[in-house]
Design a protein around this motif. Structure first.
Motif, short mmCIF file in Angstrom:
data_model
loop_
_atom_site.label_atom_id
_atom_site.label_comp_id
_atom_site.label_asym_id
_atom_site.label_seq_id
_atom_site.Cartn_x
_atom_site.Cartn_y
_atom_site.Cartn_z
N GLU A 66 1.58 1.13 -4.62
CA GLU A 66 2.90 1.57 -4.04
C GLU A 66 3.68 1.88 -5.39
OE1 GLU A 66 3.57 -2.45 -1.10
OE2 GLU A 66 4.49 -2.22 -3.03
N MET A 67 3.67 1.27 -6.47
CA MET A 67 4.14 1.78 -7.56
C MET A 67 3.51 2.92 -8.22
SD MET A 67 3.90 -2.21 -9.33
CE MET A 67 4.82 -1.80 -10.94
N ALA A 68 2.35 3.27 -7.90
CA ALA A 68 1.79 4.73 -8.32
C ALA A 68 2.55 5.87 -7.71
CB ALA A 68 0.48 4.47 -8.44
N GLY A 69 2.56 5.55 -6.27
CA GLY A 69 2.77 6.48 -5.46
C GLY A 69 4.39 6.68 -5.60
N ALA A 70 5.27 5.78 -6.16
CA ALA A 70 6.45 5.97 -6.30
C ALA A 70 6.80 7.17 -7.42
CB ALA A 70 7.22 4.76 -6.79
N THR A 71 5.67 7.61 -8.26
CA THR A 71 6.05 8.54 -9.24
C THR A 71 5.14 9.70 -9.23
OG1 THR A 71 4.33 7.58 -10.71
CG2 THR A 71 6.58 6.80 -10.93
N ALA A 72 3.86 9.72 -8.45
CA ALA A 72 2.94 10.60 -8.14
C ALA A 72 3.49 12.04 -7.53
CB ALA A 72 1.74 10.19 -7.57
N GLN B 43 -3.85 9.44 -8.59
CA GLN B 43 -5.26 8.74 -9.24
C GLN B 43 -5.07 8.37 -10.54
OE1 GLN B 43 -8.74 10.98 -8.42
NE2 GLN B 43 -9.98 9.14 -8.62
N VAL B 44 -4.35 9.03 -11.47
CA VAL B 44 -4.28 8.58 -12.74
C VAL B 44 -3.18 7.49 -12.77
CG1 VAL B 44 -3.42 9.35 -14.82
CG2 VAL B 44 -4.68 10.98 -13.48
N ALA B 45 -2.19 7.69 -12.12
CA ALA B 45 -0.97 6.59 -12.26
C ALA B 45 -1.34 5.30 -11.54
CB ALA B 45 0.27 7.17 -11.51
N PHE B 46 -2.38 5.51 -10.50
CA PHE B 46 -2.85 4.20 -9.88
C PHE B 46 -3.70 3.34 -11.10
CE2 PHE B 46 -6.20 2.12 -7.05
CZ PHE B 46 -5.17 1.31 -6.57
N GLY C 47 0.84 -1.34 -0.12
CA GLY C 47 0.10 -0.03 -0.09
C GLY C 47 0.61 1.32 0.04
N HIS C 48 0.14 2.48 -0.17
CA HIS C 48 0.84 3.73 -0.13
C HIS C 48 0.17 4.91 0.73
CE1 HIS C 48 2.70 7.44 -1.65
NE2 HIS C 48 4.00 6.52 -1.83
N PRO C 49 0.57 5.67 1.57
CA PRO C 49 -0.24 6.66 2.18
C PRO C 49 -1.03 7.60 1.56
CG PRO C 49 2.34 6.50 2.81
CD PRO C 49 2.34 5.62 1.74
N MET C 50 -0.77 7.73 0.02
CA MET C 50 -1.35 8.67 -0.68
C MET C 50 -2.90 7.71 -0.79
SD MET C 50 -0.30 11.19 -2.49
CE MET C 50 1.14 11.04 -3.48
N MET C 51 -3.14 6.61 -0.75
CA MET C 51 -4.17 5.84 -1.16
C MET C 51 -5.34 6.58 -0.11
SD MET C 51 -2.70 2.05 -1.77
CE MET C 51 -4.18 1.36 -2.63
N PRO C 52 -5.33 6.85 0.93
CA PRO C 52 -6.44 7.50 1.77
C PRO C 52 -6.77 8.67 1.52
CG PRO C 52 -4.70 7.06 3.26
CD PRO C 52 -4.31 6.29 1.98
N ARG C 53 -5.86 9.34 0.74
CA ARG C 53 -5.99 10.75 0.28
C ARG C 53 -6.71 10.98 -0.92
NH1 ARG C 53 -1.11 13.94 0.29
NH2 ARG C 53 -2.31 15.77 0.40
N VAL C 54 -7.20 10.05 -1.41
CA VAL C 54 -8.05 10.03 -2.76
C VAL C 54 -9.31 9.22 -2.59
CG1 VAL C 54 -8.30 8.97 -5.33
CG2 VAL C 54 -5.92 9.70 -4.41
#
Ligand SMILES: Nc1ncnc2c1ncn2[C@@H]1O[C@H](COP(=O)(O)OP(=O)(O)OP(=O)(O)O)[C@@H](O)[C@H]1O
Ligand SMILES: Cc1ncsc1CCO
Ligand SMILES: [Mg+2]
Length: 288
Positions: A251-257, A264-267, A208-215
Motif C-alpha cells: 500500500e505504502m509503495a503503491g502510493a508513490t509508484a 518494485q523498487v519502492a516496495f 495490499g495494492h493492485p500493483m502487486m500482481p503486476r510484478v
C-alpha cells in the motif's frame, strides 16, 4: 427519562479504556510478530523458481530475514536442519528438482522445522499435480497460493492460467478450509483480500495494492516472508502477520509508484523501513 421528543442520548464513551487490542480480539499483534522476526533474523532455506530467486531473496532481506537459496538434490535435505524454516515453490520444476523438494520436505518434517509450500500452477500439468500431492504428503506447516492454486491443490476445478489466478479468493475459501483440515496446514489464499485458515479459525487481511500482481514473483517472495515469520511463532498468527506486513508495504509503495517498475523498487525500500507502530495502526485483519 428521555428528553421530550428526543431519543435517549448515547452513553458517554468510557474514559481511559482503550479499544481492544488485536490480541484481545483473538487476532495477532502484527507489530509484535514483525519485531520478533527481525530480532531473530531467521535463516530460511528456499527452493524456489528461476523467476523468483532474486526478487524473493531481496524481499526477505529487506524485511529482516536471512534467505539462502539451496535447491540442488545433492545438498538440499542436508541443509534443512541448519535453517530455521524452509520454503518450497514448484514454479519451474524438473525431475531432479522434484526429488530435491520431496527430500527437503521430508527432512524438515524429521527435524521439526516449519516449512511452507507454494504450489505454483499446480493444476496445470500432471507433473505439477503429482508433485503437489507428494509434497502435501510431507505435512507442510503452511500452504500459500493464489485462489486457483488452492482450488487445484484441494482437488477441485479451477480456471487458473499458468502462474496467474483466474478464480476469486471467495471461491476458494471452502477449499482452503477443507485443505487445512485434511492436511493439518495453515492455508493462505492471497488476492485482493487474503484469506487464512487453520481449518478451525479463519481471518481475512485487507491490506495490499493492485500493483502487486503486476510484478512477477511477489507471491513467491511473500511465501519466503511467511516462512521467516513462521520460524518464530504460531503458524496461524505468524502467517496473518506476515501477510499484513507485506500488504502494508504494498500500500505504502503503491502510493508513490508510477508503474510496476518503480513500484518494485519502492516496495523493497518500504519493506526495509516498515515501522512496527505504523504496521500496528494499518493492519486490517478481521476474523472470518
Ligand atoms: N488486486 C490486489 N489488490 C491488493 N493486493 C493484492 C492484489 N492481488 C494480489 N495482492 C497481494 O499481492 C501479494 C501476492 O499475492 P498473489 O495472489 O498475487 O500471489 P501469486 O499469484 O502467487 O503471485 P506470483 O505467483 O506472481 O508470485 C499478496 O500480498 C496479496 O495480498
Ligand atoms: C511467471 C512464472 N512462471 C513460472 S514461476 C513464475 C513466477 C510467478 O509465480
Ligand atoms: Mg504464485
Amino acid at each position: 427519562m428521555p428528553a421530550e421528543g428526543g431519543a435517549e442520548p448515547p452513553a458517554p464513551l468510557p474514559v481511559g479504556r482503550p479499544s481492544p487490542t488485536a490480541e484481545e480480539r483473538g487476532l495477532p499483534d502484527t507489530a509484535d510478530h514483525l519485531a520478533r522476526m527481525r530480532a531473530a533474523a531467521p535463516l530460511v532455506q528456499n527452493i524456489t523458481n528461476f523467476v523468483a530467486m532474486n526478487v524473493m531473496a531481496n524481499a526477505m532481506l529487506a524485511i529482516g530475514a536471512s534467505p539462502a537459496m539451496v535447491h540442488a538434490e545433492d545438498e538440499a535435505a542436508e541443509f534443512v536442519p541448519l535453517a530455521a524454516a524452509l520454503s518450497i515453490n514448484i514454479g519451474t520444476p524438473d525431475a531432479r528438482w522434484a526429488e530435491a523438494m520431496c527430500a527437503a520436505a521430508a527432512a524438515a518434517r524429521a527435524a521439526g522445522r516449519p516449512w511452507v509450500l507454494d504450489p505454483v500452477a499446480v493444476g496445470a500439468t500432471r507433473f505439477r499435480r503429482d508433485l503437489g500431492a507428494r509434497l502435501l504428503a510431507q505435512a507442510p506447516t503452511v500452504i500459500r497460493g493464489n485462489a486457483s492454486e488452492i482450488l487445484a491443490l484441494a482437488g477441485g476445478t479451477q480456471a487458473g492460467r499458468g502462474a496467474d489466478a483466474a478464480d476469486s479468493v471467495a471461491a476458494a475459501e471452502g477449499a482452503a478450509r477443507d485443505l487445512a483440515r485434511r492436511s493439518g496446514a495453515v492455508v493462505a489464499v492471497t488476492g485482493p483480500v487474503d484469506f487464512v485458515t487453520d481449518g478451525a479459525r479463519a481471518a481475512r487481511v485487507a491490506n495490499g495494492h493492485p500493483m502487486m500482481p503486476r510484478v512477477t514473483a511477489l507471491g513467491c517472495a511473500l511465501t519466503g516472508v511467511v516462512a521467516a515469520f513462521v520460524a518464530e511463532a504460531d503458524a496461524f498468527d505468524a502467517t496473518l502477520a506476515a501477510i499484513a506486513c507485506y500488504g502494508i508495504a504494498g500500500e505504502m509503495a503503491g502510493a508513490t509508484a508510477a508503474g510496476p517498475g518503480s513500484f518494485q523498487v519502492a516496495f523493497l525500500d518500504t519493506l526495509a523501513a516498515l515501522d512496527p507502530d505504523e504496521v500496528r495502526a494499518r493492519a486490517r485483519i478481521v476474523a472470518a
